[in-house]
Design a protein around this motif. Structure first.
Motif, PDB file in Angstrom:
ATOM      1  N   LEU A  92       0.827  -1.215   0.000  1.00 40.72           N
ATOM      2  CA  LEU A  92       0.000   0.000   0.000  1.00 40.72           C
ATOM      3  C   LEU A  92       0.861   1.264   0.000  1.00 40.72           C
ATOM      4  N   GLY A  93       1.976   1.199  -0.702  1.00 43.05           N
ATOM      5  CA  GLY A  93       2.832   2.369  -0.845  1.00 43.05           C
ATOM      6  C   GLY A  93       3.911   2.514   0.203  1.00 43.05           C
ATOM      7  N   PHE A  94       3.999   1.592   1.139  1.00 45.65           N
ATOM      8  CA  PHE A  94       5.022   1.708   2.181  1.00 45.65           C
ATOM      9  C   PHE A  94       6.362   1.198   1.662  1.00 45.65           C
ATOM     10  N   THR A  95       7.449   1.879   2.028  1.00 45.50           N
ATOM     11  CA  THR A  95       8.792   1.507   1.606  1.00 45.50           C
ATOM     12  C   THR A  95       9.581   0.933   2.776  1.00 45.50           C
ATOM     13  N   ILE A  96      10.142  -0.246   2.581  1.00 46.34           N
ATOM     14  CA  ILE A  96      10.968  -0.876   3.616  1.00 46.34           C
ATOM     15  C   ILE A  96      12.359  -0.247   3.597  1.00 46.34           C
ATOM     16  N   THR A  97      12.829   0.174   4.755  1.00 43.92           N
ATOM     17  CA  THR A  97      14.190   0.692   4.907  1.00 43.92           C
ATOM     18  C   THR A  97      14.957  -0.206   5.866  1.00 43.92           C
ATOM     19  N   ASP A  98      16.254   0.015   5.944  1.00 47.73           N
ATOM     20  CA  ASP A  98      17.070  -0.738   6.904  1.00 47.73           C
ATOM     21  C   ASP A  98      16.541  -0.540   8.331  1.00 47.73           C
ATOM     22  N   GLU A  99      16.190   0.696   8.651  1.00 44.80           N
ATOM     23  CA  GLU A  99      15.704   1.003   9.998  1.00 44.80           C
ATOM     24  C   GLU A  99      14.432   0.234  10.313  1.00 44.80           C
ATOM     25  N   VAL A 100      13.512   0.191   9.364  1.00 44.96           N
ATOM     26  CA  VAL A 100      12.252  -0.525   9.550  1.00 44.96           C
ATOM     27  C   VAL A 100      12.516  -2.007   9.795  1.00 44.96           C
ATOM     28  N   ALA A 101      13.314  -2.616   8.910  1.00 47.37           N
ATOM     29  CA  ALA A 101      13.561  -4.056   9.010  1.00 47.37           C
ATOM     30  C   ALA A 101      14.250  -4.418  10.316  1.00 47.37           C
ATOM     31  N   LEU A 102      15.239  -3.652  10.707  1.00 50.53           N
ATOM     32  CA  LEU A 102      16.007  -3.990  11.912  1.00 50.53           C
ATOM     33  C   LEU A 102      15.192  -3.742  13.177  1.00 50.53           C
ATOM     34  N   LEU A 103      14.405  -2.670  13.196  1.00 53.25           N
ATOM     35  CA  LEU A 103      13.583  -2.398  14.380  1.00 53.25           C
ATOM     36  C   LEU A 103      12.569  -3.516  14.600  1.00 53.25           C
ATOM     37  N   ILE A 104      11.981  -4.015  13.530  1.00 52.95           N
ATOM     38  CA  ILE A 104      11.022  -5.125  13.642  1.00 52.95           C
ATOM     39  C   ILE A 104      11.747  -6.400  14.030  1.00 52.95           C
ATOM     40  N   ALA A 105      12.878  -6.683  13.398  1.00 57.18           N
ATOM     41  CA  ALA A 105      13.606  -7.923  13.678  1.00 57.18           C
ATOM     42  C   ALA A 105      14.018  -8.021  15.140  1.00 57.18           C
ATOM     43  N   ALA A 106      14.537  -6.936  15.698  1.00 58.75           N
ATOM     44  CA  ALA A 106      15.020  -6.968  17.078  1.00 58.75           C
ATOM     45  C   ALA A 106      13.901  -7.282  18.062  1.00 58.75           C
ATOM     46  N   GLN A 107      12.695  -6.796  17.777  1.00 64.25           N
ATOM     47  CA  GLN A 107      11.563  -7.089  18.662  1.00 64.25           C
ATOM     48  C   GLN A 107      10.984  -8.477  18.402  1.00 64.25           C
ATOM     49  N   ALA A 108      11.001  -8.900  17.148  1.00 61.20           N
ATOM     50  CA  ALA A 108      10.459 -10.210  16.805  1.00 61.20           C
ATOM     51  C   ALA A 108      11.235 -11.338  17.462  1.00 61.20           C
ATOM     52  N   VAL A 109      12.545 -11.177  17.594  1.00 52.64           N
ATOM     53  CA  VAL A 109      13.360 -12.259  18.157  1.00 52.64           C
ATOM     54  C   VAL A 109      13.438 -12.214  19.676  1.00 52.64           C
TER      55      VAL A 109
END
Length: 268
Positions: A58-75
């Protein structure tokens, strides 16, 4: 992109120090962890980014910051769980959207009548399927700027993924024999539910009293009153973000959570 770079290498390299420092600055409940736990989270995050695929919708762009912030909480829930990322091996995709989305729901009531309605959601975990997250709510939960109860949509949805591992979404994840002194799988489940069910019942009663009669609102988000599975996921949010308060509010349940989530923590 960092995630794409990490997926192209075996074994994954360390997350750059500046990027990891920004994550810790954004997530105080990670920064306050022991040094060995922070390093373990960093390593798990790198492998998570290597194994998973992030998609903006829906128009959202994945950035390094987005991916890493989610990954750190997911694990985070996997930090001391035997099997670490194996708990998430039934899916690859993580879809991030720019706002809450509307989804069609179907409900069959006790009389057998089918009801269809639209529901606004900020996250969703599907069995053997992707995890969907609303970025504004991810960012809000990370910053701790929301009013009222703790909100952490990332931990919530990945707690559902852990719950789903046995094929049921019922608030009871797969438990090892020996859990809390159990000798069978059935006994392990009984001991888990002996802690979870009373806590849920008390919480649900408090939420009803608060809503209908103006009583003191509960600490957890009242969405937790909708089912035992949602109570587990919401409780996980609070347990991992503010364990000290969680122990005060849910001492019996905290013992069961510790027995499960801290199974490999030798310093507990």
């Amino acid at each position: 992109m960092l995630g794409r770079w990490l997926r192209g290498l075996r074994p994954p390299p360390e997350i750059p120090e500046a990027d990891w420092r920004r994550v810790l600055d954004a997530l105080p409940f990670l920064a306050s962890r022991r040094m060995d736990e922070r390093e373990r989270l960093r390593e798990l995050s790198a492998r998570f980014l290597q194994q998973k695929e992030f998609h903006g919708a829906l128009g959202f762009t994945i950035t390094d910051e987005v991916a890493l912030l989610i990954a750190a909480q997911a694990v985070l829930p996997l930090l001391h769980l035997p099997g670490d990322l194996g708990w998430y091996d039934d899916f690859v995709g993580i879809v991030v959207v720019p706002s809450e989305v509307s989804t069609r729901r179907t409900l069959v009531d006790e009389a057998g009548v089918v009801h269809e309605y639209d529901e606004a959601i900020i996250g969703e975990a599907r069995e053997h399927g992707p995890v969907m997250l609303s970025w504004p709510h991810v960012a809000e939960g990370a910053a701790g700027t929301q009013a009222g109860p703790i909100l952490n949509v990332v931990i919530h949805e990945f707690a559902h993924k852990i719950d789903m591992r046995d094929g049921q979404v019922d608030g009871c994840p797969p438990l090892p024999i020996g859990f809390m002194g159990s000798t069978t799988a059935l006994q392990a489940r009984e001991r888990w539910l002996a802690a979870l069910q009373p806590a849920y019942d008390r919480f649900r009663e408090q939420a009803i009293v608060a809503e209908r009669f103006g009583g003191e609102p509960p600490w957890l988000d009242d969405y937790a009153a909708s089912s035992l599975a949602e109570f587990f996921a919401v409780a996980c949010e609070a347990y991992f973000v503010d364990r000290a308060r969680f122990i005060q509010e849910f001492s019996g349940l905290a013992s069961a959570f510790d027995a499960f989530f801290l199974a490999n923590d030798r310093q507990r």
